[in-house]
Design an enzyme around this catalytic site. Structure first.
Site, PDB file in Angstrom:
ATOM      1  CG  ASN A  99      -2.348   0.638   0.552  1.00 51.91           C
ATOM      2  OD1 ASN A  99      -2.412   1.851   0.424  1.00 51.91           O
ATOM      3  ND2 ASN A  99      -3.304  -0.182   0.163  1.00 51.91           N
ATOM      4  CG  HIS A 154       0.851  -2.143  -3.941  1.00 55.37           C
ATOM      5  ND1 HIS A 154       0.489  -2.238  -2.628  1.00 55.37           N
ATOM      6  CD2 HIS A 154      -0.316  -2.256  -4.654  1.00 55.37           C
ATOM      7  CE1 HIS A 154      -0.829  -2.407  -2.535  1.00 55.37           C
ATOM      8  NE2 HIS A 154      -1.341  -2.407  -3.743  1.00 55.37           N
ATOM      9  CG  HIS A 193      -2.563  -6.918  -4.796  1.00 62.07           C
ATOM     10  ND1 HIS A 193      -3.654  -6.835  -5.632  1.00 62.07           N
ATOM     11  CD2 HIS A 193      -2.425  -5.694  -4.248  1.00 62.07           C
ATOM     12  CE1 HIS A 193      -4.133  -5.605  -5.607  1.00 62.07           C
ATOM     13  NE2 HIS A 193      -3.404  -4.886  -4.771  1.00 62.07           N
ATOM     14  CD  GLU A 242      -4.215  -5.569  -1.134  1.00 57.50           C
ATOM     15  OE1 GLU A 242      -3.130  -4.970  -1.207  1.00 57.50           O
ATOM     16  OE2 GLU A 242      -5.279  -5.066  -1.532  1.00 57.50           O
TER      17      GLU A 242
HETATM   18  C1  BGC Z   1      -4.885  -0.606  -3.227  1.00 53.02           C
HETATM   19  C2  BGC Z   1      -5.661   0.076  -4.315  1.00 53.02           C
HETATM   20  C3  BGC Z   1      -4.921  -0.106  -5.586  1.00 53.02           C
HETATM   21  C4  BGC Z   1      -4.778  -1.568  -5.851  1.00 53.02           C
HETATM   22  C5  BGC Z   1      -3.943  -1.779  -7.063  1.00 53.02           C
HETATM   23  C6  BGC Z   1      -4.806  -2.048  -3.552  1.00 53.02           C
HETATM   24  O1  BGC Z   1      -4.058  -2.712  -2.591  1.00 53.02           O
HETATM   25  O2  BGC Z   1      -5.441  -0.409  -1.968  1.00 53.02           O
HETATM   26  O3  BGC Z   1      -5.833   1.445  -4.031  1.00 53.02           O
HETATM   27  O4  BGC Z   1      -5.573   0.519  -6.649  1.00 53.02           O
HETATM   28  O5  BGC Z   1      -4.146  -2.186  -4.786  1.00 53.02           O
HETATM   29  O6  BGC Z   1      -4.407  -2.787  -7.779  1.00 53.02           O
END
Ligand code: BGC
Length: 374
Positions: A110, A136, A209, A340
Protein backbone atom coordinates in the site's frame (compact mmCIF):
# COMPACT_ATOMS: atom_id res chain seq x y z
CA UNK A 1 -6.54 -16.51 -27.87
CA UNK A 2 -5.01 -18.92 -25.40
CA UNK A 3 -1.27 -18.46 -25.24
CA UNK A 4 0.26 -21.78 -24.34
CA UNK A 5 3.57 -21.47 -26.13
CA UNK A 6 5.47 -21.09 -22.86
CA UNK A 7 3.85 -24.24 -21.56
CA UNK A 8 4.50 -26.31 -24.65
CA UNK A 9 8.13 -25.29 -24.96
CA UNK A 10 9.14 -27.10 -21.84
CA UNK A 11 8.85 -30.50 -20.44
CA UNK A 12 6.93 -30.68 -17.20
CA UNK A 13 9.31 -31.79 -14.53
CA UNK A 14 7.74 -33.73 -11.75
CA UNK A 15 9.85 -32.91 -8.75
CA UNK A 16 8.19 -35.09 -6.19
CA UNK A 17 4.94 -36.79 -5.53
CA UNK A 18 4.64 -37.31 -1.90
CA UNK A 19 1.82 -36.12 0.36
CA UNK A 20 0.17 -39.19 1.77
CA UNK A 21 -3.36 -39.79 0.54
CA UNK A 22 -5.70 -41.12 3.16
CA UNK A 23 -7.85 -42.95 0.62
CA UNK A 24 -5.14 -44.94 -1.10
CA UNK A 25 -7.62 -47.72 -1.81
CA UNK A 26 -9.09 -45.70 -4.69
CA UNK A 27 -7.33 -44.09 -7.62
CA UNK A 28 -9.62 -41.09 -7.73
CA UNK A 29 -7.51 -38.71 -5.64
CA UNK A 30 -5.32 -36.39 -7.75
CA UNK A 31 -1.55 -36.76 -7.39
CA UNK A 32 -0.57 -34.50 -4.53
CA UNK A 33 2.74 -32.67 -4.67
CA UNK A 34 4.57 -30.00 -6.59
CA UNK A 35 5.73 -29.76 -10.18
CA UNK A 36 7.27 -27.06 -12.35
CA UNK A 37 7.12 -25.85 -15.92
CA UNK A 38 9.00 -23.12 -17.77
CA UNK A 39 6.89 -19.94 -17.96
CA UNK A 40 9.04 -17.67 -20.15
CA UNK A 41 11.67 -15.07 -19.38
CA UNK A 42 11.85 -11.70 -17.61
CA UNK A 43 14.86 -9.43 -17.02
CA UNK A 44 16.89 -11.97 -19.04
CA UNK A 45 16.14 -14.65 -16.44
CA UNK A 46 14.11 -17.82 -16.87
CA UNK A 47 10.73 -17.80 -15.13
CA UNK A 48 9.10 -20.98 -13.84
CA UNK A 49 5.54 -21.83 -12.95
CA UNK A 50 5.09 -24.20 -10.01
CA UNK A 51 1.93 -26.20 -9.45
CA UNK A 52 1.01 -27.17 -5.89
CA UNK A 53 -1.67 -29.85 -5.70
CA UNK A 54 -3.40 -31.55 -2.78
CA UNK A 55 -5.45 -34.72 -2.53
CA UNK A 56 -8.77 -32.83 -2.63
CA UNK A 57 -8.24 -31.42 -6.09
CA UNK A 58 -7.05 -27.98 -4.99
CA UNK A 59 -4.34 -26.74 -7.31
CA UNK A 60 -2.40 -23.50 -6.94
CA UNK A 61 -0.07 -22.24 -9.67
CA UNK A 62 2.67 -19.83 -8.65
CA UNK A 63 5.11 -18.01 -10.92
CA UNK A 64 8.64 -17.11 -9.89
CA UNK A 65 7.92 -13.77 -11.61
CA UNK A 66 6.47 -11.64 -8.80
CA UNK A 67 5.61 -14.75 -6.77
CA UNK A 68 2.31 -14.42 -8.61
CA UNK A 69 -0.53 -16.87 -7.96
CA UNK A 70 -1.75 -17.27 -11.53
CA UNK A 71 -4.55 -19.70 -10.78
CA UNK A 72 -6.12 -21.34 -7.71
CA UNK A 73 -8.40 -24.14 -8.75
CA UNK A 74 -10.92 -25.56 -6.30
CA UNK A 75 -14.14 -27.54 -6.66
CA UNK A 76 -17.47 -25.81 -6.06
CA UNK A 77 -20.39 -27.42 -4.21
CA UNK A 78 -21.22 -29.47 -7.34
CA UNK A 79 -17.64 -30.63 -7.78
CA UNK A 80 -17.02 -28.31 -10.74
CA UNK A 81 -13.40 -27.09 -10.78
CA UNK A 82 -12.51 -23.47 -11.52
CA UNK A 83 -10.05 -20.83 -10.44
CA UNK A 84 -11.07 -18.48 -7.64
CA UNK A 85 -8.53 -15.80 -8.58
CA UNK A 86 -8.10 -13.45 -11.53
CA UNK A 87 -5.09 -14.31 -13.63
CA UNK A 88 -3.49 -15.11 -16.97
CA UNK A 89 -2.14 -18.38 -18.30
CA UNK A 90 0.92 -16.78 -19.89
CA UNK A 91 3.71 -14.57 -18.59
CA UNK A 92 2.94 -11.87 -21.16
CA UNK A 93 -0.25 -11.03 -19.25
CA UNK A 94 1.86 -10.16 -16.22
CA UNK A 95 4.60 -8.35 -18.11
CA UNK A 96 1.88 -5.97 -19.33
CA UNK A 97 1.60 -4.82 -15.68
CA UNK A 98 -1.92 -5.65 -14.61
CA UNK A 99 -2.74 -4.01 -11.24
CA UNK A 100 -0.75 -6.46 -9.10
CA UNK A 101 -2.80 -9.53 -10.10
CA UNK A 102 -1.94 -12.36 -7.68
CA UNK A 103 1.43 -10.87 -6.78
CA UNK A 104 3.65 -10.69 -3.74
CA UNK A 105 3.85 -7.06 -2.67
CA UNK A 106 6.88 -5.33 -1.19
CA UNK A 107 8.95 -3.68 0.05
CA UNK A 108 5.95 -1.78 1.42
CA UNK A 109 2.38 -2.87 0.74
CA UNK A 110 0.00 0.00 0.00
CA UNK A 111 0.86 3.70 0.09
CA UNK A 112 3.54 5.86 1.64
CA UNK A 113 2.48 9.52 1.48
CA UNK A 114 4.49 11.68 -0.91
CA UNK A 115 6.99 8.82 -1.21
CA UNK A 116 8.84 10.14 1.84
CA UNK A 117 9.57 9.02 5.38
CA UNK A 118 12.14 9.62 8.10
CA UNK A 119 14.10 7.17 10.17
CA UNK A 120 16.06 8.96 12.89
CA UNK A 121 17.55 12.06 11.28
CA UNK A 122 17.56 10.66 7.75
CA UNK A 123 14.82 11.45 5.25
CA UNK A 124 14.29 8.92 2.47
CA UNK A 125 12.66 9.57 -0.88
CA UNK A 126 10.96 6.71 -2.69
CA UNK A 127 9.96 6.18 -6.29
CA UNK A 128 6.45 7.64 -6.61
CA UNK A 129 4.11 5.69 -8.87
CA UNK A 130 0.63 6.65 -7.66
CA UNK A 131 0.21 10.39 -8.12
CA UNK A 132 2.48 11.91 -5.49
CA UNK A 133 2.51 8.72 -3.39
CA UNK A 134 4.47 5.50 -3.50
CA UNK A 135 2.29 2.39 -3.91
CA UNK A 136 3.19 -1.28 -3.39
CA UNK A 137 6.97 -0.78 -3.45
CA UNK A 138 7.31 1.80 -6.25
CA UNK A 139 7.92 1.42 -9.98
CA UNK A 140 9.45 -2.00 -9.76
CA UNK A 141 8.21 -3.62 -6.58
CA UNK A 142 8.56 -7.26 -5.57
CA UNK A 143 5.64 -8.07 -7.90
CA UNK A 144 7.84 -7.33 -10.94
CA UNK A 145 11.06 -9.19 -10.08
CA UNK A 146 12.11 -12.79 -10.64
CA UNK A 147 12.33 -14.67 -7.34
CA UNK A 148 14.64 -17.63 -6.68
CA UNK A 149 12.69 -20.80 -6.00
CA UNK A 150 13.41 -23.87 -3.89
CA UNK A 151 11.29 -26.82 -2.81
CA UNK A 152 12.76 -27.31 0.64
CA UNK A 153 10.56 -29.86 2.30
CA UNK A 154 9.73 -33.17 0.77
CA UNK A 155 6.84 -33.95 3.07
CA UNK A 156 4.58 -31.01 2.14
CA UNK A 157 3.70 -29.12 -1.06
CA UNK A 158 5.83 -26.09 -0.29
CA UNK A 159 7.44 -23.53 -2.53
CA UNK A 160 10.10 -21.24 -1.03
CA UNK A 161 10.80 -18.00 -2.87
CA UNK A 162 13.63 -15.66 -2.01
CA UNK A 163 14.68 -12.24 -3.19
CA UNK A 164 17.45 -9.86 -2.20
CA UNK A 165 16.23 -6.28 -2.45
CA UNK A 166 19.35 -4.17 -2.69
CA UNK A 167 20.15 -1.08 -0.64
CA UNK A 168 18.61 1.90 -2.43
CA UNK A 169 16.17 -0.11 -4.56
CA UNK A 170 13.16 2.13 -5.28
CA UNK A 171 14.66 4.48 -2.66
CA UNK A 172 14.47 2.08 0.30
CA UNK A 173 17.43 1.79 2.67
CA UNK A 174 19.25 -1.46 3.37
CA UNK A 175 19.85 -4.79 1.72
CA UNK A 176 16.69 -6.69 2.55
CA UNK A 177 16.74 -10.48 2.26
CA UNK A 178 13.16 -11.69 1.81
CA UNK A 179 11.93 -15.27 2.01
CA UNK A 180 8.34 -16.23 1.31
CA UNK A 181 7.07 -19.80 1.60
CA UNK A 182 3.78 -20.91 0.05
CA UNK A 183 2.42 -24.22 1.42
CA UNK A 184 -0.72 -25.96 0.25
CA UNK A 185 -1.96 -28.20 3.06
CA UNK A 186 -4.16 -31.31 2.91
CA UNK A 187 -6.80 -29.14 4.69
CA UNK A 188 -7.10 -26.83 1.67
CA UNK A 189 -5.20 -23.98 3.27
CA UNK A 190 -2.66 -21.95 1.40
CA UNK A 191 -0.25 -20.84 4.10
CA UNK A 192 2.12 -17.99 3.35
CA UNK A 193 5.03 -17.22 5.64
CA UNK A 194 7.00 -14.04 5.10
CA UNK A 195 10.49 -13.64 6.61
CA UNK A 196 13.06 -10.91 6.16
CA UNK A 197 16.24 -9.42 7.58
CA UNK A 198 18.00 -6.15 6.76
CA UNK A 199 21.37 -4.48 7.22
CA UNK A 200 19.88 -0.95 7.65
CA UNK A 201 16.64 0.14 9.29
CA UNK A 202 13.87 0.03 6.68
CA UNK A 203 10.09 0.06 6.43
CA UNK A 204 8.67 -3.32 5.41
CA UNK A 205 5.09 -4.48 4.83
CA UNK A 206 4.75 -7.63 2.76
CA UNK A 207 1.44 -8.94 1.47
CA UNK A 208 -0.32 -10.95 -1.23
CA UNK A 209 -2.49 -9.29 -3.86
CA UNK A 210 -4.75 -12.04 -5.22
CA UNK A 211 -8.08 -10.84 -6.59
CA UNK A 212 -10.68 -13.38 -5.48
CA UNK A 213 -13.88 -14.23 -7.27
CA UNK A 214 -15.40 -17.26 -5.58
CA UNK A 215 -17.86 -17.85 -8.42
CA UNK A 216 -14.85 -19.05 -10.44
CA UNK A 217 -15.93 -16.94 -13.41
CA UNK A 218 -15.05 -13.28 -13.74
CA UNK A 219 -18.09 -12.70 -15.91
CA UNK A 220 -19.69 -12.33 -12.46
CA UNK A 221 -18.93 -9.54 -10.01
CA UNK A 222 -18.10 -10.07 -6.34
CA UNK A 223 -20.99 -7.82 -5.24
CA UNK A 224 -23.02 -10.92 -4.32
CA UNK A 225 -20.27 -12.31 -2.06
CA UNK A 226 -20.80 -12.02 1.67
CA UNK A 227 -17.95 -10.68 3.77
CA UNK A 228 -17.29 -10.74 7.47
CA UNK A 229 -14.29 -8.95 8.99
CA UNK A 230 -13.09 -9.16 12.59
CA UNK A 231 -12.60 -5.40 12.74
CA UNK A 232 -14.38 -2.84 14.92
CA UNK A 233 -12.31 0.01 13.43
CA UNK A 234 -10.94 1.05 10.07
CA UNK A 235 -8.52 3.73 8.91
CA UNK A 236 -10.37 6.45 6.92
CA UNK A 237 -8.45 7.93 3.98
CA UNK A 238 -8.00 11.26 2.20
CA UNK A 239 -8.68 11.74 -1.51
CA UNK A 240 -5.33 10.17 -2.45
CA UNK A 241 -6.15 7.10 -0.30
CA UNK A 242 -3.67 7.98 2.45
CA UNK A 243 -5.01 7.26 5.96
CA UNK A 244 -5.90 10.40 7.87
CA UNK A 245 -4.37 8.86 11.01
CA UNK A 246 -7.72 8.38 12.71
CA UNK A 247 -9.03 4.96 13.77
CA UNK A 248 -12.77 5.20 13.16
CA UNK A 249 -15.44 2.88 14.58
CA UNK A 250 -17.24 0.89 11.88
CA UNK A 251 -20.46 0.69 13.89
CA UNK A 252 -23.37 2.28 12.06
CA UNK A 253 -21.36 2.74 8.84
CA UNK A 254 -21.08 0.80 5.53
CA UNK A 255 -17.71 -0.40 6.88
CA UNK A 256 -19.35 -2.56 9.52
CA UNK A 257 -18.61 -6.14 8.46
CA UNK A 258 -18.52 -7.47 12.02
CA UNK A 259 -21.49 -9.59 10.92
CA UNK A 260 -21.69 -10.93 7.33
CA UNK A 261 -22.90 -8.45 4.68
CA UNK A 262 -23.21 -8.64 0.93
CA UNK A 263 -20.47 -6.50 -0.58
CA UNK A 264 -22.96 -4.87 -2.94
CA UNK A 265 -25.35 -3.98 -0.13
CA UNK A 266 -23.83 -0.65 0.88
CA UNK A 267 -21.02 -0.13 -1.62
CA UNK A 268 -22.83 2.76 -3.33
CA UNK A 269 -22.53 4.81 -0.17
CA UNK A 270 -18.73 4.37 -0.13
CA UNK A 271 -17.32 6.88 -2.64
CA UNK A 272 -15.15 4.97 -5.12
CA UNK A 273 -15.95 1.63 -3.46
CA UNK A 274 -14.13 -0.21 -0.68
CA UNK A 275 -10.38 0.38 -0.63
CA UNK A 276 -9.64 0.60 3.07
CA UNK A 277 -7.49 -0.86 5.78
CA UNK A 278 -9.45 -2.53 8.55
CA UNK A 279 -7.98 -2.64 12.04
CA UNK A 280 -8.17 -6.24 13.19
CA UNK A 281 -9.46 -6.82 16.71
CA UNK A 282 -6.77 -9.31 17.65
CA UNK A 283 -3.70 -7.36 18.70
CA UNK A 284 -1.29 -9.95 20.07
CA UNK A 285 0.36 -11.01 16.80
CA UNK A 286 -1.00 -14.57 17.05
CA UNK A 287 -2.62 -16.26 14.07
CA UNK A 288 -6.29 -15.27 14.21
CA UNK A 289 -9.26 -15.27 11.87
CA UNK A 290 -9.51 -11.93 10.11
CA UNK A 291 -12.06 -12.48 7.33
CA UNK A 292 -14.66 -14.87 5.97
CA UNK A 293 -15.91 -14.56 2.40
CA UNK A 294 -18.72 -16.71 1.03
CA UNK A 295 -20.53 -17.14 -2.26
CA UNK A 296 -23.86 -18.93 -1.97
CA UNK A 297 -24.08 -19.82 -5.68
CA UNK A 298 -20.82 -21.82 -5.83
CA UNK A 299 -20.99 -22.76 -2.14
CA UNK A 300 -17.37 -21.70 -1.73
CA UNK A 301 -16.06 -20.19 1.49
CA UNK A 302 -12.71 -18.46 1.95
CA UNK A 303 -11.39 -17.89 5.45
CA UNK A 304 -8.39 -15.66 6.08
CA UNK A 305 -6.18 -16.05 9.15
CA UNK A 306 -3.24 -13.79 9.88
CA UNK A 307 -0.72 -12.59 12.44
CA UNK A 308 -0.97 -9.08 10.94
CA UNK A 309 -2.82 -6.16 12.60
CA UNK A 310 -4.66 -5.03 9.45
CA UNK A 311 -6.37 -6.15 6.28
CA UNK A 312 -6.93 -4.09 3.14
CA UNK A 313 -10.32 -4.80 1.62
CA UNK A 314 -10.16 -3.61 -1.97
CA UNK A 315 -13.28 -4.23 -4.06
CA UNK A 316 -11.61 -4.07 -7.48
CA UNK A 317 -12.82 -0.51 -8.05
CA UNK A 318 -10.22 0.44 -10.64
CA UNK A 319 -10.76 -2.59 -12.89
CA UNK A 320 -12.51 -1.14 -15.91
CA UNK A 321 -12.51 -3.79 -18.61
CA UNK A 322 -9.35 -2.51 -20.29
CA UNK A 323 -7.42 -5.63 -19.21
CA UNK A 324 -8.59 -8.92 -20.68
CA UNK A 325 -7.89 -12.54 -19.86
CA UNK A 326 -6.28 -14.95 -22.32
CA UNK A 327 -9.60 -15.62 -24.01
CA UNK A 328 -10.32 -11.90 -24.46
CA UNK A 329 -12.87 -11.65 -21.64
CA UNK A 330 -12.50 -8.30 -19.84
CA UNK A 331 -11.81 -7.87 -16.15
CA UNK A 332 -14.59 -5.41 -15.36
CA UNK A 333 -15.13 -3.36 -12.22
CA UNK A 334 -15.74 -5.45 -9.08
CA UNK A 335 -15.01 -8.76 -10.83
CA UNK A 336 -12.32 -9.46 -8.24
CA UNK A 337 -11.59 -8.35 -4.68
CA UNK A 338 -8.47 -8.38 -2.54
CA UNK A 339 -8.07 -9.22 1.13
CA UNK A 340 -4.50 -8.09 1.75
CA UNK A 341 -3.24 -8.86 5.25
CA UNK A 342 -0.82 -6.14 6.27
CA UNK A 343 0.35 -3.37 8.57
CA UNK A 344 -1.47 -0.10 8.01
CA UNK A 345 -0.75 2.05 4.94
CA UNK A 346 1.62 4.99 5.50
CA UNK A 347 2.71 3.68 8.91
CA UNK A 348 6.26 5.10 8.55
CA UNK A 349 4.65 8.57 8.75
CA UNK A 350 2.09 7.73 11.45
CA UNK A 351 3.86 7.15 14.77
CA UNK A 352 0.59 5.97 16.37
CA UNK A 353 0.19 3.07 13.91
CA UNK A 354 1.89 -0.27 14.71
CA UNK A 355 5.60 -0.15 13.88
CA UNK A 356 6.77 -1.16 10.38
CA UNK A 357 10.48 -0.37 10.75
CA UNK A 358 12.73 -3.44 10.67
CA UNK A 359 16.19 -2.92 12.17
CA UNK A 360 19.42 -4.86 11.62
CA UNK A 361 19.50 -7.89 13.91
CA UNK A 362 15.70 -8.15 14.00
CA UNK A 363 13.65 -10.78 12.21
CA UNK A 364 10.52 -9.92 10.26
CA UNK A 365 8.10 -12.84 10.40
CA UNK A 366 4.40 -12.88 9.54
CA UNK A 367 2.00 -15.66 8.60
CA UNK A 368 -1.25 -15.61 6.64
CA UNK A 369 -3.47 -18.57 5.74
CA UNK A 370 -6.23 -18.65 3.15
CA UNK A 371 -8.50 -21.66 3.73
CA UNK A 372 -10.97 -22.66 1.07
CA UNK A 373 -13.97 -24.94 1.51
CA UNK A 374 -17.01 -25.73 -0.60
C1 BGC B 1 -4.89 -0.61 -3.23
C2 BGC B 1 -5.66 0.08 -4.31
C3 BGC B 1 -4.92 -0.11 -5.59
C4 BGC B 1 -4.78 -1.57 -5.85
C5 BGC B 1 -3.94 -1.78 -7.06
C6 BGC B 1 -4.81 -2.05 -3.55
O1 BGC B 1 -4.06 -2.71 -2.59
O2 BGC B 1 -5.44 -0.41 -1.97
O3 BGC B 1 -5.83 1.45 -4.03
O4 BGC B 1 -5.57 0.52 -6.65
O5 BGC B 1 -4.15 -2.19 -4.79
O6 BGC B 1 -4.41 -2.79 -7.78
Amino acid sequence: MKTIAGFLSGITVLITTFMSCTNTSTNTAPAAGISKQPFGEADGKPVDLYTLTNKNGVQVKISTYGGVITSWITPDKNGKQSSIVLGFDSLSGYLAKPPYFGALIGRYGNRIANGKFKIGDSTYTLATNNGKNSLHGGNKGFDKVVWTAATPNDSVASLALSYLSKDGEEGYPGNLQVNVVYTLTPDNELEITYDATTDKATPINLTQHSYFNLTGDHANTILGHKLQLDADYYTPVDTSLIPTGELKAVKGTPFDFTSPHLIGERIDSVPGGYDHNFVLNSKDGSLHQAATLTDSVSGRKLEVFTTEPGIQFYSGNFLNGSIKDNSGKPFNQHTGMCLETQHFPNSPNEPKFPNTILKPGEKYHTVTKYKISW
